[in-house]
Design an enzyme around this catalytic site. Structure first.
Site, PDB file in Angstrom:
ATOM      1  N   ALA A  82     -15.026  53.657 186.123  1.00  0.00           N
ATOM      2  CA  ALA A  82     -15.745  52.275 186.266  1.00  0.00           C
ATOM      3  C   ALA A  82     -16.466  51.783 184.819  1.00  0.00           C
ATOM      4  O   ALA A  82     -16.414  50.612 185.010  1.00  0.00           O
ATOM      5  CB  ALA A  82     -16.697  52.757 187.516  1.00  0.00           C
ATOM      6  N   ASP A 116     -16.108  58.925 197.590  1.00  0.00           N
ATOM      7  CA  ASP A 116     -14.753  59.010 197.135  1.00  0.00           C
ATOM      8  C   ASP A 116     -14.394  60.477 197.073  1.00  0.00           C
ATOM      9  O   ASP A 116     -13.778  60.998 196.016  1.00  0.00           O
ATOM     10  CB  ASP A 116     -14.610  58.196 195.763  1.00  0.00           C
ATOM     11  CG  ASP A 116     -13.028  58.032 195.399  1.00  0.00           C
ATOM     12  OD1 ASP A 116     -12.257  58.567 196.233  1.00  0.00           O
ATOM     13  OD2 ASP A 116     -12.836  57.439 194.237  1.00  0.00           O
TER      14      ASP A 116
END
Length: 688
Positions: free
Chosen positions: A422, A541
């Site tokens: 990210a 996740d």
């Protein structure tokens, strides 16, 4: 005989005649212009099942059926509804009144309807007898009274047919002046609140005998039979408490100025959230977000979610309090300055008057000098205290970062690129520690020219993960913050991510894992997740790709987002611009964006399936939209080959539709550990 007695006699005779004709003509129809219309009659409701809604009301009865028949059908239909486990509680309370008003609509003008009906019977009788007038003799000693009866009957019938042009002749359910279910409420039931239940009712063999209203055929009328459906709205509510799940204001524009869409257009199953029916106001159903939100039109996506920018009530209250306190303080300061100014003025006048006196040496210049020194000292003390007050916040930030060792770019050597997360690229490298020891590391680098917010998020993540210390969590070893690129340094796991490890040890590669090794992998992941959930962390996740494997089959949980490009097919855009791993998510996360420890437990069940499937993609062969449909319709993953029944049963428990009924990570860890120790004991007892 007086006029009152005449009226009583007339009505009595009419009722006897009408009763005889009604019994004789139940199955007759009236032919008009080539088509048939079935006519009906109004009767006083005397049943019990609909007594709360139809007491003392005249109801319309269709031909070929009696009110007793309808009563029995209603009892049977309501019995089915009461025993049904599929009906939502918010919908159930409207079932009986809906059935009663559908089967037995209230007559607004019952006397007129019955006269129309029996006039129709008379016309059919005339036609049946060759248009000859059928005579019925009424015997009465008072011929004057009988003459008056025939005259009044003729006038009344003529009045009905000539003045009431709004009704067709003869009366039918569609043509007669009936009080039916309010169309707006009927459409709310059918299309929003009871969508599934309404569809089932129309096809049900028992409920279908009663009849369910076709909402499109109901005329619009203000005087209608209401079911009591209310749309929860409070026009005075202009702020929200807590997360806004109780907000009922009328804000219907998002924070970006886009108009909110009607909830039922995009959320087909809103029976659990009656506050959403029939409206497009900002809401937060099921506490899915942190504040009220709504769906908005976005050409780039099928639908999109945006917050509504409604202020929080606590903030407004504090703002009001601060404003009041500020005004009060300002008023006090003004009064104080005015008093002080007056005192100084009076002192000045006194000094001027006494300037030539012998005491003139003790004038304001001497005093002002001493006061100046005192003020200067006061300012120094004040400045010092301000710096001291400011220090704790800086120390807190520094202490948060000082918990982790700091290195420079010279201490790190970059090798190959592992993937992209990210914040930017992730590399394999080597770190030379302060004791000159060289270790392999995974380097999570912040991309160049990152925005201020991204840099803040990067630092925030460092502070959060600095507290995580567990043998099954990939821990941070250090940071580089003195010069770009800023980096986080993690321990390097030699065997890569678990997904690749499972594939490389699968039967496809002519290898296999032992049941003991399967349990060892699963047990370590569950213990790592037990630690995270115990510290109030939600992973969001959890998947085999985000678990890393070291030598000795040591497994640790990570969230680097390693090689996100390789695993791009595992992610899908749902309702927003964020990529979501829908194959690992429960329906509450997919539909409402609700992520909790319970949603992590669902994901763990999918990870178990991955382990025993040697890294096979969940729901392989299906597209992401198809996967969402499968999950919502409770079509779960099948048991992998050679997977023990107990382990698959644990997977099913993790995938329970109700989040509260899923096992905890502590329970999962205990079970896996028990099975693991049992396998070891069996292995030790087995002769070699």
């Amino acid at each position: 005989m007086n006029f009152h007695c005449q009226c009583v006699l007339v009505h009595y005779i009419v009722l006897i005649a009408l009763k005889d004709i009604y019994v004789w003509s139940q199955n007759m129809t009236y032919e008009n212009n080539g088509f048939h219309q079935s006519s009906g009659i109004c009767q006083l409701y005397t049943g019990t099942i609909c007594q709360d809604f139809l007491k003392n009301a005249h109801v319309f009865i269709d031909p070929n059926v009696t009110i007793n028949d309808l009563e029995e059908r209603l009892k049977a239909a309501y019995g089915v509804i009461k025993e049904s486990k599929d009906m939502n509680s918010n919908c159930r309370k409207y079932a009986l009144p809906s059935l009663c008003f559908s089967a037995l609509p209230i007559c607004r003008t019952p006397e007129r309807t019955n006269l129309l009906y029996f006039a129709n019977v008379a016309m059919i009788t005339n036609k049946y007898n060759g248009n000859s007038t059928r005579k019925r003799r009424f015997v009465s000693k008072d011929t004057k009274t009988m003459h008056l009866f025939h005259k009044k009957k003729s006038v009344y019938f003529n009045d009905v047919f000539t003045t009431d042009v709004s009704s067709k002749y003869p009366p039918t359910r569609e043509s007669e002046n009936l009080k039916r279910i309010c169309r707006e409420e009927c459409e709310l039931l059918e299309n929003e609140l009871c969508q599934k239940e309404y569809a089932i009712a129309k096809r049900h063999p028992v409920i279908g005998l009663v009849g369910v209203e076709d909402c499109e055929k109901i005329p619009q009328h203000k005087d209608c039979s209401t079911l009591g459906i209310t749309i929860e709205v409070d026009e005075t509510e202009d702020c929200y408490w807590e997360d806004g799940s109780s907000y009922r204001g009328v804000q219907n524009v998002s924070s970006s100025g886009k108009s909110c869409l009607r909830w039922s257009w995009l959320m087909k199953e809103i029976s659990d959230f009656p506050e959403l029916i029939g409206q497009n106001y900002c809401r937060n159903p099921g506490s899915a977000e942190k504040s009220p939100w709504c769906f908005v039109d976005d050409r780039s996506l099928d639908r999109n979610i945006e917050p509504c920018g409604i202020p929080k009530c606590v903030d407004k209250i504090w703002l009001s309090i601060i404003s009041i306190l500020g005004l009060t303080a300002l008023f006090v300061i003004v009064i104080f300055l005015m008093v002080l100014f007056r005192r100084k003025s009076s002192r000045g006048m006194k000094n001027i008057q006494n300037i030539n006196t012998p005491n003139a040496g003790n004038n304001i210049y001497g005093n002002s000098q001493s006061n100046t020194n005192q003020d200067a000292g006061g300012r120094v003390i004040l400045n010092s205290s301000m710096e001291h007050v400011g220090m704790p916040s800086k120390n807190i930030e520094k202490n948060g970062l000082l918990r982790i060792p700091h290195f420079t770019l010279q201490d790190v050597e970059f090798f190959e690129e592992l993937g992209e997360g990210a914040f930017g690229k992730v590399y394999k490298g080597q770190l030379t520690q302060t004791n000159k020891k060289v270790v392999n590391v995974a380097i999570k680098a912040l991309k160049e020219n990152a925005s201020v917010k991204t840099q803040q998020d990067f630092r925030r993540e460092i502070e959060l993960i600095s507290d995580l210390k567990h043998q099954n969590i990939v821990c941070i070893l250090g940071v580089i913050l003195n010069k770009e690129p800023f980096c986080m340094l993690f321990e390097y796991m030699a065997n890569g991510d678990l997904h690749e490890f499972l594939i490389s040890n699968s039967p496809v590669e002519k290898k296999s894992l032992l049941q003991l090794e399967f349990l060892q992998i699963a047990m370590q992941i569950s213990e790592g997740m037990e630690y995270l959930s115990g510290h109030h962390y939600v992973h969001r996740d959890l998947a085999a790709r985000n678990c890393l494997v070291n030598e000795g089959l040591i497994v640790k949980i990570s969230d680097f987002g390693l090689s996100r490009d390789i695993y791009s097919s595992d992610y899908y855009r749902v309702q927003s611009k964020s990529l979501l791993p829908v194959r690992w998510m429960p329906s509450e996360s997919i539909l409402y964006g609700k992520f909790t420890t319970e949603s992590d437990i669902w994901s763990f069940g999918v990870v178990l399936w991955e382990i025993y499937s040697y890294g096979m993609q969940p729901y392989y062969g299906y597209s992401n939209p198809e996967v969402i449909h499968l999950i919502r319709s409770r079509q779960l993953l099948s048991c992998p080959e050679n997977c023990p029944t107990a382990v698959y049963s644990l997977m099913i428990e993790c995938w329970h539709e109700q989040a509260v009924k899923r096992p905890t990570f502590a329970d999962i860890s205990h079970r896996l550990k028990t099975w693991y120790e049992g396998h070891i004991k069996i292995s030790n007892q087995t002769p070699k």
